[in-house]
Design a protein around this motif. Structure first.
Motif, PDB file in Angstrom:
ATOM      1  N   ASP A  61      54.885  73.156  49.245  1.00 28.38           N
ATOM      2  CA  ASP A  61      55.448  72.119  50.115  1.00 28.38           C
ATOM      3  C   ASP A  61      56.028  72.633  51.432  1.00 28.38           C
ATOM      4  N   ASP A  62      55.891  73.895  51.734  1.00 29.32           N
ATOM      5  CA  ASP A  62      56.449  74.461  52.970  1.00 29.32           C
ATOM      6  C   ASP A  62      55.552  74.061  54.143  1.00 29.32           C
ATOM      7  N   SER A  63      55.916  72.970  54.815  1.00 31.23           N
ATOM      8  CA  SER A  63      55.045  72.436  55.865  1.00 31.23           C
ATOM      9  C   SER A  63      54.920  73.371  57.067  1.00 31.23           C
ATOM     10  N   ALA A  64      55.970  74.103  57.399  1.00 33.22           N
ATOM     11  CA  ALA A  64      55.902  75.030  58.536  1.00 33.22           C
ATOM     12  C   ALA A  64      54.929  76.167  58.236  1.00 33.22           C
ATOM     13  N   LEU A  65      55.008  76.721  57.036  1.00 34.43           N
ATOM     14  CA  LEU A  65      54.097  77.794  56.653  1.00 34.43           C
ATOM     15  C   LEU A  65      52.675  77.263  56.545  1.00 34.43           C
ATOM     16  N   LYS A  66      52.522  76.079  56.002  1.00 30.67           N
ATOM     17  CA  LYS A  66      51.195  75.473  55.895  1.00 30.67           C
ATOM     18  C   LYS A  66      50.576  75.310  57.285  1.00 30.67           C
ATOM     19  N   ALA A  67      51.381  74.886  58.250  1.00 34.10           N
ATOM     20  CA  ALA A  67      50.897  74.720  59.624  1.00 34.10           C
ATOM     21  C   ALA A  67      50.493  76.060  60.231  1.00 34.10           C
ATOM     22  N   ARG A  68      51.284  77.117  59.992  1.00 33.32           N
ATOM     23  CA  ARG A  68      50.939  78.454  60.501  1.00 33.32           C
ATOM     24  C   ARG A  68      49.623  78.942  59.899  1.00 33.32           C
ATOM     25  N   LEU A  69      49.460  78.749  58.597  1.00 27.87           N
ATOM     26  CA  LEU A  69      48.230  79.172  57.931  1.00 27.87           C
ATOM     27  C   LEU A  69      47.030  78.393  58.475  1.00 27.87           C
ATOM     28  N   ALA A  70      47.190  77.100  58.654  1.00 29.92           N
ATOM     29  CA  ALA A  70      46.095  76.274  59.176  1.00 29.92           C
ATOM     30  C   ALA A  70      45.745  76.681  60.601  1.00 29.92           C
ATOM     31  N   LYS A  71      46.762  76.969  61.413  1.00 28.62           N
ATOM     32  CA  LYS A  71      46.498  77.412  62.791  1.00 28.62           C
ATOM     33  C   LYS A  71      45.785  78.758  62.783  1.00 28.62           C
ATOM     34  N   GLY A  72      46.228  79.666  61.922  1.00 25.90           N
ATOM     35  CA  GLY A  72      45.561  80.960  61.818  1.00 25.90           C
ATOM     36  C   GLY A  72      44.111  80.809  61.407  1.00 25.90           C
ATOM     37  N   LYS A  73      43.853  79.918  60.462  1.00 29.95           N
ATOM     38  CA  LYS A  73      42.480  79.678  60.013  1.00 29.95           C
ATOM     39  C   LYS A  73      41.640  79.110  61.151  1.00 29.95           C
ATOM     40  N   THR A  74      42.186  78.155  61.890  1.00 25.97           N
ATOM     41  CA  THR A  74      41.454  77.555  63.009  1.00 25.97           C
ATOM     42  C   THR A  74      41.156  78.586  64.090  1.00 25.97           C
ATOM     43  N   LEU A  75      42.148  79.378  64.461  1.00 30.77           N
ATOM     44  CA  LEU A  75      41.937  80.412  65.488  1.00 30.77           C
ATOM     45  C   LEU A  75      40.882  81.422  65.034  1.00 30.77           C
ATOM     46  N   THR A  76      40.899  81.753  63.759  1.00 31.37           N
ATOM     47  CA  THR A  76      39.936  82.715  63.233  1.00 31.37           C
ATOM     48  C   THR A  76      38.531  82.133  63.258  1.00 31.37           C
ATOM     49  N   LEU A  77      38.389  80.887  62.848  1.00 33.22           N
ATOM     50  CA  LEU A  77      37.071  80.242  62.896  1.00 33.22           C
ATOM     51  C   LEU A  77      36.542  80.178  64.330  1.00 33.22           C
ATOM     52  N   GLU A  78      37.420  79.896  65.275  1.00 28.82           N
ATOM     53  CA  GLU A  78      37.019  79.874  66.687  1.00 28.82           C
ATOM     54  C   GLU A  78      36.592  81.258  67.157  1.00 28.82           C
ATOM     55  N   ALA A  79      37.300  82.291  66.733  1.00 30.10           N
ATOM     56  CA  ALA A  79      36.941  83.661  67.124  1.00 30.10           C
ATOM     57  C   ALA A  79      35.595  84.052  66.526  1.00 30.10           C
ATOM     58  N   ILE A  80      35.357  83.658  65.289  1.00 28.14           N
ATOM     59  CA  ILE A  80      34.066  83.949  64.657  1.00 28.14           C
ATOM     60  C   ILE A  80      32.952  83.239  65.414  1.00 28.14           C
ATOM     61  N   GLU A  81      33.187  81.984  65.769  1.00 26.08           N
ATOM     62  CA  GLU A  81      32.182  81.220  66.510  1.00 26.08           C
ATOM     63  C   GLU A  81      31.877  81.864  67.861  1.00 26.08           C
ATOM     64  N   ARG A  82      32.934  82.273  68.562  1.00 28.54           N
ATOM     65  CA  ARG A  82      32.726  82.929  69.867  1.00 28.54           C
ATOM     66  C   ARG A  82      31.943  84.225  69.716  1.00 28.54           C
ATOM     67  N   SER A  83      32.228  84.972  68.657  1.00 24.61           N
ATOM     68  CA  SER A  83      31.578  86.273  68.497  1.00 24.61           C
ATOM     69  C   SER A  83      30.122  86.158  68.049  1.00 24.61           C
ATOM     70  N   THR A  84      29.729  84.994  67.530  1.00 15.43           N
ATOM     71  CA  THR A  84      28.346  84.838  67.077  1.00 15.43           C
ATOM     72  C   THR A  84      27.474  84.065  68.064  1.00 15.43           C
ATOM     73  N   LYS A  85      28.084  83.489  69.096  1.00 14.49           N
ATOM     74  CA  LYS A  85      27.315  82.780  70.114  1.00 14.49           C
ATOM     75  C   LYS A  85      26.613  83.786  71.012  1.00 14.49           C
ATOM     76  N   PRO A  86      25.355  83.512  71.370  1.00 21.26           N
ATOM     77  CA  PRO A  86      24.672  84.404  72.319  1.00 21.26           C
ATOM     78  C   PRO A  86      25.363  84.346  73.674  1.00 21.26           C
ATOM     79  N   GLN A  87      25.425  85.483  74.319  1.00 22.87           N
ATOM     80  CA  GLN A  87      26.044  85.566  75.640  1.00 22.87           C
ATOM     81  C   GLN A  87      25.135  84.930  76.680  1.00 22.87           C
ATOM     82  N   LYS A  88      25.730  84.195  77.617  1.00 23.28           N
ATOM     83  CA  LYS A  88      24.958  83.592  78.720  1.00 23.28           C
ATOM     84  C   LYS A  88      24.585  84.669  79.702  1.00 23.28           C
TER      85      LYS A  88
END
Length: 93
Positions: A61-88
């Motif tokens: 039930d720790d909403s602050a920690l849950k939010a930090r974990l969710a933000k970390g997951k989102t940032l990580t998914l974005e970093a993975i997406e950026r690293s797998t996109k072909p460079q223009k």
């Protein structure tokens, strides 16, 4: 908490070692958050994603920690997406 001190000092490998030791004793979402953050800062995105996901599963039930974990997951998914996109390529080539 030594692991958190290492994380704040940018000593990510040391932080991972200490968080891993703590998680072996008793898994807590906060340790997954810290270790995930350390992995993220080292560019170890699959490991970071795994840690953030595991933390979300057990956070409770720790909403602050849950939010930090969710933000970390989102940032990580974005970093993975950026690293797998072909460079223009430059249009001048």
């Amino acid at each position: 908490r030594r692991a958190t001190a290492y994380l704040r000092l940018g000593k990510f490998k040391e932080a991972i070692r200490d968080y891993s030791a703590a998680l072996k004793l008793e898994p807590h979402a906060a340790e997954y958050d810290g270790r995930g953050t350390a992995h993220y800062n080292l560019g170890r995105f699959p490991k970071a994603l795994d840690d953030f996901s595991r933390g979300i599963e057990i956070v409770g039930d720790d909403s602050a920690l849950k939010a930090r974990l969710a933000k970390g997951k989102t940032l990580t998914l974005e970093a993975i997406e950026r690293s797998t996109k072909p460079q223009k390529k430059d249009q001048d080539e």
